[in-house]
Enzyme design. Structure first.
Site, PDB file in Angstrom:
ATOM      1  N   SER A  10      -8.167  -3.543   1.464  1.00 18.71           N
ATOM      2  CA  SER A  10      -6.734  -3.237   1.306  1.00 18.71           C
ATOM      3  C   SER A  10      -6.325  -3.463  -0.139  1.00 18.71           C
ATOM      4  O   SER A  10      -6.388  -4.589  -0.650  1.00 18.71           O
ATOM      5  CB  SER A  10      -5.911  -4.135   2.225  1.00 18.71           C
ATOM      6  OG  SER A  10      -4.561  -4.083   1.823  1.00 18.71           O
ATOM      7  N   HIS A  43      -7.941   1.058   2.194  1.00 19.82           N
ATOM      8  CA  HIS A  43      -6.773   0.873   3.060  1.00 19.82           C
ATOM      9  C   HIS A  43      -5.532   0.743   2.176  1.00 19.82           C
ATOM     10  O   HIS A  43      -5.484  -0.091   1.272  1.00 19.82           O
ATOM     11  CB  HIS A  43      -6.979  -0.387   3.903  1.00 19.82           C
ATOM     12  CG  HIS A  43      -5.922  -0.643   4.917  1.00 19.82           C
ATOM     13  ND1 HIS A  43      -5.873   0.003   6.135  1.00 19.82           N
ATOM     14  CD2 HIS A  43      -4.852  -1.484   4.909  1.00 19.82           C
ATOM     15  CE1 HIS A  43      -4.846  -0.432   6.834  1.00 19.82           C
ATOM     16  NE2 HIS A  43      -4.198  -1.342   6.105  1.00 19.82           N
ATOM     17  N   ASP A  45      -1.551   0.138   2.097  1.00 17.27           N
ATOM     18  CA  ASP A  45      -0.440  -0.410   2.874  1.00 17.27           C
ATOM     19  C   ASP A  45       0.886   0.095   2.328  1.00 17.27           C
ATOM     20  O   ASP A  45       1.286  -0.260   1.218  1.00 17.27           O
ATOM     21  CB  ASP A  45      -0.492  -1.940   2.834  1.00 17.27           C
ATOM     22  CG  ASP A  45      -1.589  -2.482   3.724  1.00 17.27           C
ATOM     23  OD1 ASP A  45      -1.601  -2.134   4.919  1.00 17.27           O
ATOM     24  OD2 ASP A  45      -2.446  -3.235   3.223  1.00 17.27           O
ATOM     25  N   MET A  47       4.828   0.137   2.678  1.00 12.89           N
ATOM     26  CA  MET A  47       5.903  -0.687   3.263  1.00 12.89           C
ATOM     27  C   MET A  47       7.241  -0.256   2.674  1.00 12.89           C
ATOM     28  O   MET A  47       7.349  -0.025   1.468  1.00 12.89           O
ATOM     29  CB  MET A  47       5.661  -2.157   2.935  1.00 12.89           C
ATOM     30  CG  MET A  47       4.305  -2.671   3.361  1.00 12.89           C
ATOM     31  SD  MET A  47       4.173  -4.445   3.088  1.00 12.89           S
ATOM     32  CE  MET A  47       2.435  -4.718   3.485  1.00 12.89           C
ATOM     33  N   HIS A  76      -1.733   3.123   6.018  1.00 12.09           N
ATOM     34  CA  HIS A  76      -1.095   2.362   7.090  1.00 12.09           C
ATOM     35  C   HIS A  76       0.407   2.361   6.807  1.00 12.09           C
ATOM     36  O   HIS A  76       0.856   1.686   5.887  1.00 12.09           O
ATOM     37  CB  HIS A  76      -1.708   0.948   7.072  1.00 12.09           C
ATOM     38  CG  HIS A  76      -1.085  -0.017   8.018  1.00 12.09           C
ATOM     39  ND1 HIS A  76      -1.320  -1.381   7.926  1.00 12.09           N
ATOM     40  CD2 HIS A  76      -0.259   0.149   9.081  1.00 12.09           C
ATOM     41  CE1 HIS A  76      -0.654  -2.002   8.891  1.00 12.09           C
ATOM     42  NE2 HIS A  76       0.002  -1.096   9.594  1.00 12.09           N
ATOM     43  N   MET A  78       3.845   1.286   7.348  1.00 16.23           N
ATOM     44  CA  MET A  78       4.742   0.273   7.910  1.00 16.23           C
ATOM     45  C   MET A  78       6.154   0.656   7.493  1.00 16.23           C
ATOM     46  O   MET A  78       6.769   0.031   6.625  1.00 16.23           O
ATOM     47  CB  MET A  78       4.338  -1.113   7.390  1.00 16.23           C
ATOM     48  CG  MET A  78       3.060  -1.626   8.027  1.00 16.23           C
ATOM     49  SD  MET A  78       2.300  -2.961   7.093  1.00 16.23           S
ATOM     50  CE  MET A  78       1.375  -1.992   5.901  1.00 16.23           C
ATOM     51  N   MET A 147      -3.005  -5.028  14.754  1.00 20.58           N
ATOM     52  CA  MET A 147      -2.564  -5.977  13.728  1.00 20.58           C
ATOM     53  C   MET A 147      -2.874  -7.394  14.202  1.00 20.58           C
ATOM     54  O   MET A 147      -2.423  -7.812  15.270  1.00 20.58           O
ATOM     55  CB  MET A 147      -1.051  -5.847  13.479  1.00 20.58           C
ATOM     56  CG  MET A 147      -0.610  -4.599  12.749  1.00 20.58           C
ATOM     57  SD  MET A 147      -1.398  -4.357  11.138  1.00 20.58           S
ATOM     58  CE  MET A 147      -0.974  -5.858  10.251  1.00 20.58           C
ATOM     59  N   ASP A 185      -6.572  -5.554  11.329  1.00 20.10           N
ATOM     60  CA  ASP A 185      -5.922  -5.729  10.027  1.00 20.10           C
ATOM     61  C   ASP A 185      -5.166  -7.048   9.990  1.00 20.10           C
ATOM     62  O   ASP A 185      -4.199  -7.233  10.721  1.00 20.10           O
ATOM     63  CB  ASP A 185      -4.943  -4.550   9.825  1.00 20.10           C
ATOM     64  CG  ASP A 185      -4.298  -4.548   8.449  1.00 20.10           C
ATOM     65  OD1 ASP A 185      -4.579  -5.433   7.643  1.00 20.10           O
ATOM     66  OD2 ASP A 185      -3.493  -3.623   8.208  1.00 20.10           O
TER      67      ASP A 185
HETATM   68  C1  DX5 Z   1      -0.427  -6.605   6.129  1.00 25.43           C
HETATM   69  C2  DX5 Z   1      -1.272  -5.435   5.740  1.00 25.43           C
HETATM   70  C3  DX5 Z   1      -2.692  -5.752   5.505  1.00 25.43           C
HETATM   71  C4  DX5 Z   1      -2.968  -6.745   4.424  1.00 25.43           C
HETATM   72  C5  DX5 Z   1      -4.091  -7.594   4.921  1.00 25.43           C
HETATM   73  O1  DX5 Z   1       0.812  -6.164   6.563  1.00 25.43           O
HETATM   74  O2  DX5 Z   1      -1.212  -4.417   6.724  1.00 25.43           O
HETATM   75  O3  DX5 Z   1      -3.475  -4.576   5.338  1.00 25.43           O
HETATM   76  O4  DX5 Z   1      -3.349  -6.177   3.193  1.00 25.43           O
HETATM   77  O5  DX5 Z   1      -4.296  -8.610   4.020  1.00 25.43           O
HETATM   78  P1  DX5 Z   1      -5.273  -9.813   4.322  1.00 25.43           P
HETATM   79  O6  DX5 Z   1      -6.650  -9.250   4.499  1.00 25.43           O
HETATM   80  O7  DX5 Z   1      -5.129 -10.660   3.101  1.00 25.43           O
HETATM   81  O8  DX5 Z   1      -4.767 -10.489   5.571  1.00 25.43           O
HETATM   82 ZN    ZN Z   2      -2.617  -2.694   6.586  1.00 27.82          ZN
END
Ligand code: DX5
Ligand code: ZN
Length: 234
Positions: A10, A43, A45, A47, A76, A78, A147, A185
């Protein structure tokens, strides 16, 4: 010989000013001796500051990443109302898209739209969301993203009870759809990845465990090798 372990580093935990370097380090760790590049994807993320209390990146950054790597981009989302962004992610070069069940009012339509745009659809579930809610739509999915932390931030502690959902999905796919992939994740480390692998996970997202020790090629390679080893030694 166990099931393959696919890592999805990620970039949330990488240096956002040097994402191309992070992607190159991941690619080097995938295509060196050992597993082929096919065992890795990036990956991403996304947000929006509404669905989760954090704000990150969107299609323009995915588009820049697309020009600097040929690794699959696993986005991903969010975000509230992901439908409004899907065409932009497709145009930016995303390969896989996961949307949150909790953010979609018409999930069936959203999943169909992702596929129609040429991307692989997945649905993500927050830790409190029952996996059984997905049953009617599982035949239309390429993957489910379980998750194992509350979404929004990297570096949180793994929540072991979420593995019950992985086991449920693993049983369901044996009977109905062996091609369904299970992604996890949140909180994946050398201590936690083995239990997730045993439960049936195929794709492992890891942010801080891969980039937390620095994003130079050697550090990334060592972290990825340690995760693979911990998963397959379990
Ligand atoms: C959290 C993200 C993850 C995050 C995971 O909301 O969706 O992808 O990057 O990070 P680690 O591996 O540090 O838990
Ligand atoms: Zn993620």
């Amino acid at each position: 010989m166990g099931r393959p372990v696919s890592l999805a580093p990620s970039i949330l935990s990488a240096d956002f000013a040097r994402l191309a370097d992070a992607a190159a380090a991941v690619h080097a760790a995938a295509s060196g001796p050992g597993p082929a590049a096919g065992d890795v994807m990036l990956h991403v993320d996304v947000m929006d500051g509404h669905f989760v209390p954090n704000l990150t990146i969107g299609p323009p950054v995915v588009s820049s990443l697309r020009r600097s790597t040929d690794l699959p981009l696993d986005c991903h989302l969010m975000v509230e109302d992901p439908d409004a962004l899907l065409a932009d992610f497709a145009k930016a070069g995303a390969n896989l898209i996961s949307v949150h069940l909790e953010a979609c009012r018409h999930l069936d339509r959203t999943v169909a739209q992702i596929r129609a745009l040429g991307m692989r659809p997945g649905v993500a579930l927050n830790p409190h969301t029952p996996v059984e809610l997905l049953q009617p739509i599982l035949p239309d999915l390429d993957f489910v993203l379980v998750m194992s932390v509350n979404p929004g931030f990297g570096g949180q502690r793994f929540r072991p009870r979420t593995l019950d959902k992985v086991r449920w999905l693993d049983r369901w796919r044996r009977d109905h759809q062996p091609a369904l992939r299970i992604e996890i994740d949140g909180g994946m480390t050398v201590e936690t990845i083995g239990a997730a692998y045993q439960a049936g996970v195929d794709w492992f997202v890891a942010g801080s465990a891969i980039f937390g020790g620095g994003q130079g090629p050697e550090a990334v390679k060592d972290s990825m090798a340690a995760l693979r080893k911990a998963a397959s030694a379990s």
